[in-house]
Design a protein around this motif. Structure first.
Motif, PDB file in Angstrom:
ATOM      1  N   ALA B  59       0.895  -1.217  -0.126  1.00 17.35           N
ATOM      2  CA  ALA B  59      -0.032   0.000  -0.120  1.00 17.35           C
ATOM      3  C   ALA B  59       0.938   1.337   0.001  1.00 17.35           C
ATOM      4  O   ALA B  59       0.511   2.229  -0.635  1.00 17.35           O
ATOM      5  N   ILE B  60       1.758   1.124   0.983  1.00 23.17           N
ATOM      6  CA  ILE B  60       2.683   2.350   0.987  1.00 23.17           C
ATOM      7  C   ILE B  60       3.384   2.676  -0.567  1.00 23.17           C
ATOM      8  O   ILE B  60       3.401   3.832  -0.968  1.00 23.17           O
ATOM      9  N   TRP B  61       4.133   1.310  -0.765  1.00 26.68           N
ATOM     10  CA  TRP B  61       4.665   1.652  -2.087  1.00 26.68           C
ATOM     11  C   TRP B  61       3.475   2.344  -3.213  1.00 26.68           C
ATOM     12  O   TRP B  61       4.305   3.292  -3.992  1.00 26.68           O
ATOM     13  N   HIS B  62       2.269   1.948  -3.419  1.00 27.59           N
ATOM     14  CA  HIS B  62       1.621   2.517  -4.385  1.00 27.59           C
ATOM     15  C   HIS B  62       1.193   3.749  -4.133  1.00 27.59           C
ATOM     16  O   HIS B  62       0.722   4.631  -5.014  1.00 27.59           O
ATOM     17  N   TRP B  63       1.108   4.300  -2.979  1.00 33.44           N
ATOM     18  CA  TRP B  63       0.896   5.775  -2.546  1.00 33.44           C
ATOM     19  C   TRP B  63       2.205   6.486  -3.128  1.00 33.44           C
ATOM     20  O   TRP B  63       1.855   7.780  -3.396  1.00 33.44           O
ATOM     21  N   VAL B  64       3.581   6.119  -2.732  1.00 28.89           N
ATOM     22  CA  VAL B  64       4.367   6.970  -3.165  1.00 28.89           C
ATOM     23  C   VAL B  64       4.420   6.861  -4.766  1.00 28.89           C
ATOM     24  O   VAL B  64       4.608   8.103  -5.212  1.00 28.89           O
ATOM     25  N   TYR B  65       4.428   5.898  -5.338  1.00 25.42           N
ATOM     26  CA  TYR B  65       4.605   5.820  -6.936  1.00 25.42           C
ATOM     27  C   TYR B  65       3.406   5.750  -7.301  1.00 25.42           C
ATOM     28  O   TYR B  65       2.514   4.674  -7.945  1.00 25.42           O
ATOM     29  N   TRP B  66       2.708   6.994  -7.352  1.00 25.87           N
ATOM     30  CA  TRP B  66       1.221   7.040  -7.660  1.00 25.87           C
ATOM     31  C   TRP B  66       0.957   7.469  -8.991  1.00 25.87           C
ATOM     32  O   TRP B  66       0.069   6.759  -9.914  1.00 25.87           O
ATOM     33  N   ASP B  67       2.163   7.799  -9.689  1.00 25.88           N
ATOM     34  CA  ASP B  67       1.917   8.037 -11.299  1.00 25.88           C
ATOM     35  C   ASP B  67       2.661   6.960 -11.981  1.00 25.88           C
ATOM     36  O   ASP B  67       3.738   7.062 -12.451  1.00 25.88           O
ATOM     37  N   LEU B  68       1.809   5.934 -12.327  1.00 29.74           N
ATOM     38  CA  LEU B  68       2.426   4.938 -12.991  1.00 29.74           C
ATOM     39  C   LEU B  68       1.819   4.800 -14.440  1.00 29.74           C
ATOM     40  O   LEU B  68       0.636   5.395 -14.899  1.00 29.74           O
ATOM     41  N   GLU B  69       2.733   4.367 -15.471  1.00 28.62           N
ATOM     42  CA  GLU B  69       2.200   4.413 -16.979  1.00 28.62           C
ATOM     43  C   GLU B  69       1.242   3.744 -17.336  1.00 28.62           C
ATOM     44  O   GLU B  69       0.376   3.924 -17.987  1.00 28.62           O
ATOM     45  N   ILE B  70       1.003   2.418 -16.330  1.00 27.74           N
ATOM     46  CA  ILE B  70      -0.171   1.655 -16.612  1.00 27.74           C
ATOM     47  C   ILE B  70      -1.438   2.199 -16.426  1.00 27.74           C
ATOM     48  O   ILE B  70      -2.232   2.035 -17.114  1.00 27.74           O
ATOM     49  N   PHE B  71      -1.444   3.300 -15.592  1.00 29.61           N
ATOM     50  CA  PHE B  71      -2.843   3.860 -15.370  1.00 29.61           C
ATOM     51  C   PHE B  71      -3.210   4.914 -16.507  1.00 29.61           C
ATOM     52  O   PHE B  71      -4.050   5.422 -16.492  1.00 29.61           O
ATOM     53  N   CYS B  72      -2.228   5.426 -17.174  1.00 33.15           N
ATOM     54  CA  CYS B  72      -2.248   6.462 -18.120  1.00 33.15           C
ATOM     55  C   CYS B  72      -2.713   5.972 -19.561  1.00 33.15           C
ATOM     56  O   CYS B  72      -2.185   4.897 -20.223  1.00 33.15           O
ATOM     57  N   ASP B  73      -3.865   6.785 -19.778  1.00 32.27           N
ATOM     58  CA  ASP B  73      -4.504   6.380 -21.409  1.00 32.27           C
ATOM     59  C   ASP B  73      -3.769   7.216 -22.018  1.00 32.27           C
ATOM     60  O   ASP B  73      -3.894   8.217 -22.190  1.00 32.27           O
ATOM     61  N   ASN B  74      -3.113   6.360 -23.062  1.00 29.04           N
ATOM     62  CA  ASN B  74      -2.086   7.190 -23.925  1.00 29.04           C
ATOM     63  C   ASN B  74      -3.008   8.176 -24.899  1.00 29.04           C
ATOM     64  O   ASN B  74      -2.473   9.258 -25.669  1.00 29.04           O
ATOM     65  N   ARG B  75      -4.347   7.705 -25.202  1.00 29.00           N
ATOM     66  CA  ARG B  75      -5.058   8.442 -26.169  1.00 29.00           C
ATOM     67  C   ARG B  75      -5.531   9.712 -25.752  1.00 29.00           C
ATOM     68  O   ARG B  75      -5.743  10.877 -26.452  1.00 29.00           O
ATOM     69  N   ILE B  76      -5.636   9.666 -24.304  1.00 24.69           N
ATOM     70  CA  ILE B  76      -5.992  11.269 -23.788  1.00 24.69           C
ATOM     71  C   ILE B  76      -5.012  12.002 -22.825  1.00 24.69           C
ATOM     72  O   ILE B  76      -5.140  12.868 -22.568  1.00 24.69           O
ATOM     73  N   GLY B  77      -3.906  11.083 -22.589  1.00 23.73           N
ATOM     74  CA  GLY B  77      -2.736  11.537 -21.835  1.00 23.73           C
ATOM     75  C   GLY B  77      -3.221  11.795 -20.371  1.00 23.73           C
ATOM     76  O   GLY B  77      -2.511  12.456 -19.611  1.00 23.73           O
TER      77      GLY B  77
END
Lengths: 73, 388
Positions: B59-77
């Motif tokens: 949980a802590i790791w995910h809070w720190v590294y919140w900005d992951l590429e897998i969450f990002c939609d390339n079509r809309i950025g």
């Protein structure tokens, strides 16, 4: 409130990870749909069959449905 | 300024790392408070604590590294989550876990056998599971979960259902999750309210008798807690919840168990206190003219097994009727109290109702969000609000 924007950023973008690269395909189809009603009828049939199944096992357990070789005591 | 108090948790919606963090942390906390009873394997307790610790770190790791590429939609950025796909993944994994649990852990094929409480949470120790239902249910349900999960992996939702059920909106996921909670709460509340304790008692007695042991030995094996739950004075449906004042003499806190009475007529047939469609052999008539089946001519006797009256037999009709009428074989001091059964029922029923309201609330918010926001309901474009 005074805000200051900083032009340009050294960040190259969101963080890439090994696991993320593996799983990227699974989170790439946001909003993708099948046209029209698609498989709605299929799920309707499945829901109906499941409801019938649940009714059968309920009524067996309730002794409203009596089967040879199954006694509820 | 700040958010009103009832909206503070919305801050996790646009930060997917944070969203993931709160869910993992919740899992961690739930795992750590899981407390097996005294009779458990220490390993089970230890495994849960270890699991909890790992969840905490994740949980802590995910809070720190919140900005992951897998969450990002390339079509809309911008970040996005494919909710139907997430559902499918979890359904598939649950199916695998369910199947594995049934096929391996429960049966003992690969695993310690099974550690469960009995259905009523009374004994809570390691015991062999000779109930075929548990293993086979998990195998069947798990198989279904795997197959349905694979189906949803390969087929996208129809546009009509996606739009109609707002499948792009995470609040609908919340609404459906709440359904599961209140459903389970209603089931357990109803079980405690109506109770299956008598059935469970008779099943256990029959099982022991089938092994050619005596009635006394059978009744010895009935846990006192189970007998207490069966005691009619504790049944919420019989006024056992928040009892006030004495309804009759001899009801109240239990200080002992007189034993299990078995009623027999003069032909040595065993009789049971009426609870359904059985043949009536004895009753308490209201008029002398209807007294064919009255207790005295039928010759009903009551004999007690286990408890303080073990071996004692009564044939006096007044005494027999007293024990048949009340099934009240627990001695008491006439004082009214609540019982575990009452509180369990009350608590779970209350929360079930709250969660039912919550389901309606979040479902309605999702389905009518565009109307609340003043958007023209005739607007035809695929517009999504609060898309995560």
């Amino acid at each position: 409130m005074a805000t200051q924007t900083v032009e340009g950023s050294s960040r190259s973008g969101p963080r890439r990870t090994v696991v993320g690269d593996f799983l990227k395909q699974l989170n790439s189809e946001h909003g993708k749909v099948a046209p029209g009603w698609g498989t709605t009828h299929l799920i309707g049939v499945a829901i109906a069959l499941f409801a019938i199944f649940l009714s059968i096992i309920l009524e067996i357990y309730n002794s409203s449905v009596l089967l040879d070789g199954i006694s509820m005591n | 300024m700040g958010l009103p108090w009832y909206r503070v948790h919305t801050i996790v919606l646009n930060d997917l790392g944070c969203l993931l963090f709160v869910h993992i942390m919740h899992t961690a906390l739930v795992a750590v408070i899981f407390y097996p009873s005294d009779h458990s394997y220490e390993g089970v307790a230890g495994a849960h604590i270890l699991f909890s610790g790992l969840c905490f770190l994740a949980a802590i790791w995910h809070w720190v590294y919140w900005d992951l590429e897998i969450f990002c939609d390339n079509r809309i950025g911008k970040p996005s989550l494919d909710l139907p796909k997430i559902f499918e993944i979890h359904l598939f994994l649950s199916g695998v876990a369910c199947f594995g649990f049934g096929a391996f852990h429960v049966i003992g094929l690969y695993g310690l056998g099974i550690w469960v409480s009995d259905p009523y949470g009374l004994t809570g120790k390691v015991q062999p599971v000779n109930l075929v239902g548990i293993a086979s249910h998990h195998i069947a349900a798990g198989t279904l979960g795997i197959l349905v999960g694979l189906f949803h992996l390969s087929v996208r939702p129809p546009q009509r259902l996606y739009k109609g059920l707002r499948k792009g909106n995470i609040e609908i996921v919340l609404s459906i999750s709440i359904v599961v909670i209140f459903f389970a709460a209603f089931v357990v509340a109803e079980t405690m309210w109506c109770g299956y304790f008598q059935q469970e008692i008779y099943q256990r007695v029959s099982a022991v008798l089938a092994e050619n042991q005596s009635l006394l030995e059978a009744w010895c094996k009935i846990p006192e807690k189970l007998a207490f739950y069966d005691y009619i004075g504790n049944d919420p449906a019989k006024g056992g919840l928040f009892k006030m004042g004495s309804m009759d003499n001899g009801d109240g806190i239990a200080v002992g168990w007189l034993g299990h009475p078995i009623f027999r007529d003069k032909d040595e047939r065993e009789l049971f206190v009426h609870q359904g469609d059985k043949i009536v052999r004895a009753d308490t008539p209201s008029k002398r003219a209807e007294s064919n089946y009255s207790v005295k001519p039928v010759g009903v006797t009551a004999e007690f097994y286990y408890g303080e009256l073990n071996g004692v037999s009564y044939s006096d009709p007044a005494i027999v009727k007293k024990y048949a009428r009340h099934r009240a074989t627990l001695k008491s001091d006439g004082v009214f109290r609540n019982s575990l059964r009452d509180w369990f029922t009350f608590g779970h029923a209350s929360f079930a109702l709250l969660f039912f309201f919550g389901h309606i609330w979040h479902g309605a918010r999702t389905l009518f969000k565009d109307i609340f926001a003043g958007i023209d309901p005739n607007l035809d474009a695929q517009v999504e609000f609060g898309a995560f």
